[in-house]
Scaffold this active site. Structure first.
Site, PDB file in Angstrom:
ATOM      1  N   LYS A  18      47.076  36.257  50.275  1.00  0.00           N
ATOM      2  CA  LYS A  18      47.197  35.084  49.144  1.00  0.00           C
ATOM      3  C   LYS A  18      45.824  35.353  47.608  1.00  0.00           C
ATOM      4  O   LYS A  18      45.911  36.774  47.835  1.00  0.00           O
ATOM      5  CB  LYS A  18      45.818  33.943  49.525  1.00  0.00           C
ATOM      6  N   ARG A  32      36.195  21.727  54.798  1.00  0.00           N
ATOM      7  CA  ARG A  32      36.915  21.988  53.597  1.00  0.00           C
ATOM      8  C   ARG A  32      38.208  22.486  53.953  1.00  0.00           C
ATOM      9  O   ARG A  32      38.024  21.482  52.791  1.00  0.00           O
ATOM     10  CB  ARG A  32      37.244  23.799  53.665  1.00  0.00           C
ATOM     11  N   TYR A  82      25.298  44.301  21.892  1.00  0.00           N
ATOM     12  CA  TYR A  82      25.019  42.843  21.550  1.00  0.00           C
ATOM     13  C   TYR A  82      23.192  41.858  21.943  1.00  0.00           C
ATOM     14  O   TYR A  82      23.337  42.597  23.085  1.00  0.00           O
ATOM     15  CB  TYR A  82      25.831  41.449  22.076  1.00  0.00           C
ATOM     16  N   MET A 110      33.616  42.676  25.865  1.00  0.00           N
ATOM     17  CA  MET A 110      34.529  41.925  26.182  1.00  0.00           C
ATOM     18  C   MET A 110      35.463  43.368  26.586  1.00  0.00           C
ATOM     19  O   MET A 110      35.967  43.267  27.471  1.00  0.00           O
ATOM     20  CB  MET A 110      35.365  41.880  24.873  1.00  0.00           C
TER      21      MET A 110
HETATM   22  C1  LIG Z   1      41.224  34.164  53.029  1.00  0.00           C
HETATM   23  C2  LIG Z   1      41.453  33.671  54.816  1.00  0.00           C
HETATM   24  C3  LIG Z   1      41.228  34.313  55.444  1.00  0.00           C
HETATM   25  C4  LIG Z   1      41.184  36.336  55.567  1.00  0.00           C
HETATM   26  O1  LIG Z   1      39.987  35.872  55.271  1.00  0.00           O
HETATM   27  P1  LIG Z   1      39.418  37.956  55.243  1.00  0.00           P
HETATM   28  O2  LIG Z   1      37.350  37.523  54.975  1.00  0.00           O
HETATM   29  O3  LIG Z   1      39.667  38.186  53.808  1.00  0.00           O
HETATM   30  O4  LIG Z   1      39.301  38.566  56.423  1.00  0.00           O
HETATM   31  C5  LIG Z   1      41.264  33.740  56.981  1.00  0.00           C
HETATM   32  N1  LIG Z   1      41.998  32.342  57.194  1.00  0.00           N
HETATM   33  C6  LIG Z   1      42.018  32.301  56.415  1.00  0.00           C
HETATM   34  C7  LIG Z   1      41.917  30.525  56.611  1.00  0.00           C
HETATM   35  C8  LIG Z   1      40.962  32.471  55.123  1.00  0.00           C
HETATM   36  O5  LIG Z   1      41.147  31.274  53.815  1.00  0.00           O
END
Ligand SMILES: *Cc1c(COP(=O)(O)O)cnc(C)c1O
Length: 380
Positions: free
Chosen positions: A36, A132, A250, A298
């Protein structure tokens, strides 16, 4: 001389090695790759392909069906691609056209999926305390009355995988084991990279490996298994000496307490180095860890190189994280975690680069030359 812009080098051999090491922690479970957010900023196409071709990874997870469609184009027809967000009305075609498997999070999604594609396999996400995403335990009974729903995989997600001793892990393990038993045909998956390191009983049939594969520790206390994958460096573009009492940047927040040598480096918060690292973070340059003097701009950062033992020249690369400075240590100095530093910097990096992406992303297989590692610096 090298190009005067930041460079993100990604060692795909180290990435495959991390995948193998983490997978070995739960030898009975299949190891899926989590790609992802463009593989945590490192490039989902490149990472997906190398995991598939060099490490034997067969299953992948992305967040959205758009990510899934792009990943399908990169990986071909063999890979199993799961979509964490699940299906939504109006976006069902993408699942069919790109053969994506949804992770069902609500009863509505279950009905939507089963009425569109009766008998097509789907994963379900059982919420065991994260609150979540996923089906609350109370909704599981309702799934059985969704006709045409075929549950091929049941997953849940640990809230405290980064703290193996946290009692929440055992609670979620128990809840998941009980809940998943209602779907005896389905394979089971509970753990991300951190969970996979807690113990073999957390492995079930499949572990979902993300951050550890990318070279950041899945555990808060650090993790000796994981090798550095990404190296962020940027070149020195100016050197100067200032006297006692002179200030830098800055807001004039850094005042020299002694005659000070400064190196100005071509990188800044516009490249993903969070401004919260001003005066706190640093980089390895001239054989030492050198702290940032004053505020991060920046596209410029000034390093105090007064104590660096080696001579520094224009064009020399300062390493902000990599083999000489672990991403976890670096992230701490910006007040964040490896995940965020990677997605920030990596998300702005492009192959080649130019306008619209200053950081160049470059892939390596192993390191061309061993990085200079000053005594006492973290990393492996
Ligand atoms: C992002 C995610 C993972 C991977 O988690 P890591 O800590 O990066 O290994 C696995 N399962 C779900 C549901 C996630 O959202």
């Amino acid at each position: 001389m090298r190009q005067m812009r930041p460079l993100l080098e990604i060692d795909l051999a180290a990435l495959c090695e991390n995948y193998r090491r983490l997978a070995a922690a739960t030898p009975r479970a299949e190891a899926a790759g989590i790609v992802k957010c463009d593989a945590y900023g490192l490039g989902a196409e490149e990472v997906g392909r190398v995991l598939q071709q060099k490490a034997g990874c067969r299953s992948f997870f992305v967040a959205s069906s758009e990510e899934g469609a792009a990943l399908r184009a990169a990986l071909g027809s063999e890979a199993e691609i799961y979509v964490f967000y699940g299906p939504f009305a109006g976006a069902l075609d993408a699942f069919r056209d790109h053969r994506l498997t949804p992770v069902i999070n609500t009863l509505e999604q279950a009905s939507l999926w089963a009425s569109a594609f009766a008998g097509a396999p789907a994963a379900i996400h059982i919420d065991t305390g994260m609150n979540r995403l996923g089906l609350p335990l109370a909704d599981l009974a309702g799934l059985h009355s969704v006709s045409g729903l075929k549950v091929s995989l049941a997953i849940s997600h640990l809230a405290c995988a980064a703290q193996p001793a946290d009692p929440m892990n055992a609670r979620q393990l128990k809840l998941f084991t009980e809940a998943a038993a209602r779907f005896p045909e389905a394979r089971r998956s509970l753990s991300s990279s951190g969970g996979a390191l807690i113990g073999e009983e957390f492995g079930f049939d499949l572990v979902r490996l993300g951050v550890g594969v990318y070279g950041a520790s899945p555990l808060d206390e650090g993790d000796p298994i994981v090798k550095s994958v990404a190296r962020l460096s940027a070149p020195v573009i100016q050197l100067r000496e200032i006297g006692r009492g002179e200030t830098v940047g800055y807001g004039a927040t850094f005042a020299a307490e002694r005659p000070t040598t400064l190196a100005t480096v071509a990188i800044g918060y516009g490249d993903g180095l969070l401004r919260s690292g001003s005066g706190k973070a640093g980089a390895v340059l001239g054989g030492a860890y050198c702290k940032i003097a004053g505020r991060i701009s920046m596209d410029l950062i000034v390093l105090d190189v007064t104590d660096a033992p080696h001579a520094i020249s224009i064009g020399d690369p300062a390493e902000f994280f990599g083999p000489a400075l672990s991403i976890d240590e670096a992230a701490k100095s910006y007040g964040t975690i490896g995940y965020e530093l990677l997605t920030n910097v990596g998300g702005l990096a492009r192959p080649g680069s130019g306008l619209g992406g200053r950081v160049e992303r470059r892939y390596l297989w192993g390191r061309a030359s061993a990085a200079e590692r000053p005594p006492g610096a973290e990393g492996n």
